[in-house]
Enzyme design. Structure first.
Site, mmCIF file in Angstrom:
data_model
loop_
_atom_site.group_PDB
_atom_site.id
_atom_site.type_symbol
_atom_site.label_atom_id
_atom_site.label_comp_id
_atom_site.label_asym_id
_atom_site.label_seq_id
_atom_site.Cartn_x
_atom_site.Cartn_y
_atom_site.Cartn_z
ATOM 1 N N CYS A 87 0.842 -1.206 0.000
ATOM 2 C CA CYS A 87 0.000 0.000 0.000
ATOM 3 C C CYS A 87 0.875 1.254 0.000
ATOM 4 C CB CYS A 87 -0.973 -0.034 1.178
ATOM 5 S SG CYS A 87 -2.333 1.163 1.010
ATOM 6 N N GLU A 112 -1.565 -9.196 3.166
ATOM 7 C CA GLU A 112 -1.434 -9.787 4.495
ATOM 8 C C GLU A 112 -2.782 -10.174 5.093
ATOM 9 O OE1 GLU A 112 -1.380 -5.232 5.311
ATOM 10 O OE2 GLU A 112 -0.825 -6.645 3.727
ATOM 11 N N HIS A 156 -3.518 -5.078 0.190
ATOM 12 C CA HIS A 156 -2.959 -5.577 1.450
ATOM 13 C C HIS A 156 -3.037 -7.106 1.460
ATOM 14 C CE1 HIS A 156 -2.565 -1.820 3.861
ATOM 15 N NE2 HIS A 156 -3.484 -1.382 3.018
#
Length: 612
Positions: A407, A539, A537
């Site tokens: 990001c 993750e 993102h």
């Protein structure tokens, strides 16, 4: 009938209820049961989207764009499920719902009160959301774990505690169990039980009787038998209902710790789980899950080699600010059989001003960056520490150090390239300087400039890889060679479309874009050992047994080029996206209010559950 397991906490907040709730759900899932989870946060905010990371920890993003508590990340990772924004209940959401009903006249002119209107709304919400399918079966869950945030006795949580007191009678004794997590301090080797006695006394006074007491010890020593006996006697529970949860080498050992103390057997008896019909394939899947989880934890214990990662961020004073990032690194380290060492680098410590004001911090920060096997710059907001991040990115690019930008880290990689390769020294983002004459990154035109909460580009979005990238792009290969991938987004700014041509021509390839080819979403340097940036993102979609592809590639590259190639070959053969098939839809369908399906009988439309 759905079975409910409520997890409450006493003595102090942040005691580990989320991990214990997730671990309990995982253990039940290994028996073949279908498990979902709900998190109750007593704060007045509608969601976690506007909260400072240093105060509340990470803002976790779901497929439907819900900005929620980080514990929902634990649930998704442990249970391998896909949750919705409705799986996170806040006081703000409940009051908003009640007030809207009052305005519409739903209460037929009655005086609207905490009891029964607010408590009924809480119960109805839990009962409704608990029946939404969340896994690949598309079927209604058998078990719903409900984590009650905060601490019993807090004024904010009082309506939720009262709702749970009523709820136990609504669903029946056989369908409701309560796990109370309490702190057992270790004072100079003596395990103290008084805090647990006090919190259980308070809980019982509110009308809730714990079925299990999970005793959290902040030391490596387990709960002693005499301590267990004392808690059993003074808290009016049998000894088999008292569990010890001491510090272990990693949170992934907590399920095994609970299992060794008989939690599955107790809950099976208490909730009559043997009466739940479980298909043979679900039993087999549960056994496979148990076997793979044990293998993962045992391999991590035997890992000898170390991989060193420098995480250069803005919120490093509270590690929970980057919870999913660190989990993604851990999962990837498990896969490559390495012990993970994360060096937390406050980005402002890398800047020249710190060299003058605090030289020791400055040199320690640069020592961590220079000595790392890989450099990671995660997401964030605001201009504090930006110059330090740019210096770290420049070092990674020029020295051939594996780099992953998420990001903000993606956007800064574009700015760093613009400044140092395109020779535009004042290149920046309009987030940092609204009047800049060299805007490499700009505010997205459709985003609200007046409202903060829920107004970003949020949720699961597709990314299309450019033609020709299948032959060389490490990122694409890590996603199994797929031409289109889906990751969760949370941002307000994007690469300036007017700059894309000159950036690409200068040697900065944007290998992944949105479906229209207008938004840049993945950049990758071709002649670098590993230099990858993603606007999304990734993750948020990692799993212990299915690591996020960009993080896996990054950790593998930081472990050695041979390790990276080995993982690329593995991903090309075996990568499976962690998302439900029905959620991987195009942008046009998202804009047209496409219902994200979670089974044949329920869908999520704009984040709310309904029968289809």
């Amino acid at each position: 009938m759905t079975k409910y397991i409520v997890v409450s906490g006493g003595v102090v907040s942040g005691i580990g209820k989320g991990v214990i709730a997730s671990s309990t759900g995982l253990l039940l899932k290994t028996t073949g049961l279908k498990v979902t989870a709900i998190k109750i946060d007593p704060y007045m905010n509608i969601d976690a989207g506007t909260m400072r990371p240093q105060e509340h920890g990470e803002v976790y993003v779901l497929n439907d764009g819900g900005e929620v508590d980080l514990d929902l990340g634990n649930y998704e990772r442990y249970l391998n499920v896909t949750l919705s924004r409705d799986n996170n209940i806040t006081t703000g959401k409940i009051y908003k719902e009640v007030i809207e009903k009052e305005r519409k006249g739903d209460y037929l002119g009655k005086t609207v009160q905490i009891v029964p209107h607010v408590t009924n709304e809480i119960q109805d919400w839990i009962e409704r959301v608990s029946k939404i399918p969340v896994d690949e079966t598309g079927e209604e869950p058998d078990i719903c774990i409900v984590e009650l945030g905060g601490t019993v006795g807090d004024i904010e949580s009082a309506p939720f505690v009262e709702a749970m007191r009523q709820f136990q009678f609504r669903v029946g004794h056989e369908n409701f169990a309560l796990i109370h997590v309490s702190l057992v301090p270790d004072m100079h080797g003596e395990q103290k039980t008084k805090p647990t006695q006090t919190t259980v006394h308070s809980l019982r006074g509110l009308g809730l009787l714990p079925d299990l007491i999970a005793c959290r010890l902040l030391v490596p020593q387990p709960l002693r038998p005499d301590t267990k006996s004392k808690i059993s006697m003074f808290c009016h529970v049998a000894a088999e209902q008292v569990f010890g949860v001491h510090d272990v080498s990693s949170v992934y050992h907590v399920p095994l710790l609970l299992q060794s103390q008989g939690i599955v057997e107790y809950l099976t008896k208490r909730l009559n789980l043997e009466s739940v019909r479980v298909a043979d394939e679900m039993v087999e899947g549960g056994l496979s899950l148990s076997k793979r989880w044990r293998k993962m934890t045992s391999q991590s214990e035997r890992a000898f080699d170390t991989v060193n990662i420098a995480l250069v961020g803005k919120y490093t004073d509270l590690k929970d600010s980057y919870m999913s990032v660190t989990k993604s690194l851990e999962h990837s380290a498990f896969r490559v059989n390495r012990k993970l060492t994360v060096h937390w680098v406050e980005s402002s410590d890398l800047e020249a001003e710190t060299q003058e004001s605090a030289p020791a911090r400055y040199h320690d920060a640069w020592r961590a960056v220079v000595g790392a096997g890989g450099i990671l710059v995660p997401g964030g907001f605001g201009n504090r520490g930006i110059e330090g991040m740019l210096l770290a990115i420049k070092y990674a690019r020029e020295q051939g150090i594996p780099y992953l930008g998420i990001c903000l880290g993606f956007q800064l990689a574009v700015i760093e390239w613009s400044r140092n390769v395109l020779n535009i020294p004042d290149a920046t983002s309009t987030e940092f300087d609204q009047e800049t004459k060299s805007p490499a990154i700009i505010f997205m035109p459709e985003i609200s400039k007046t409202h903060m909460g829920g107004t970003m580009r949020l949720g699961l979005r597709p990314t299309v890889f450019e033609e020709g990238t299948e032959t060389w792009s490490k990122a694409r290969k890590l996603y199994g060679g797929a031409g289109k991938i889906w990751e969760r987004h949370r941002h307000r700014y994007e690469v300036n479309p007017d700059w894309v041509e000159k950036l690409s021509a200068s040697g900065l390839p944007f290998v992944g874009k949105d479906e229209k080819g207008e938004r840049m979403q993945v950049l990758e340097l071709r002649d670098h050992p590993f230099f990858l940036g993603l606007q999304a993102h990734p993750e948020f979609c990692t799993r212990p047994l299915n690591p996020s592809p960009p993080f896996l590639g990054f950790v593998a590259a930081a472990s050695g080029s041979g390790v990276l190639q080995e993982q690329i070959e593995h991903q090309l053969q075996q990568f499976v996206p962690p998302h439900p098939e029905d959620s991987m839809v195009g942008e046009a369908e998202l804009r047209n209010g496409h219902p994200v399906a979670y089974g044949k009988d329920h869908v999520l439309i704009n984040g709310s559950a309904s029968a289809s």
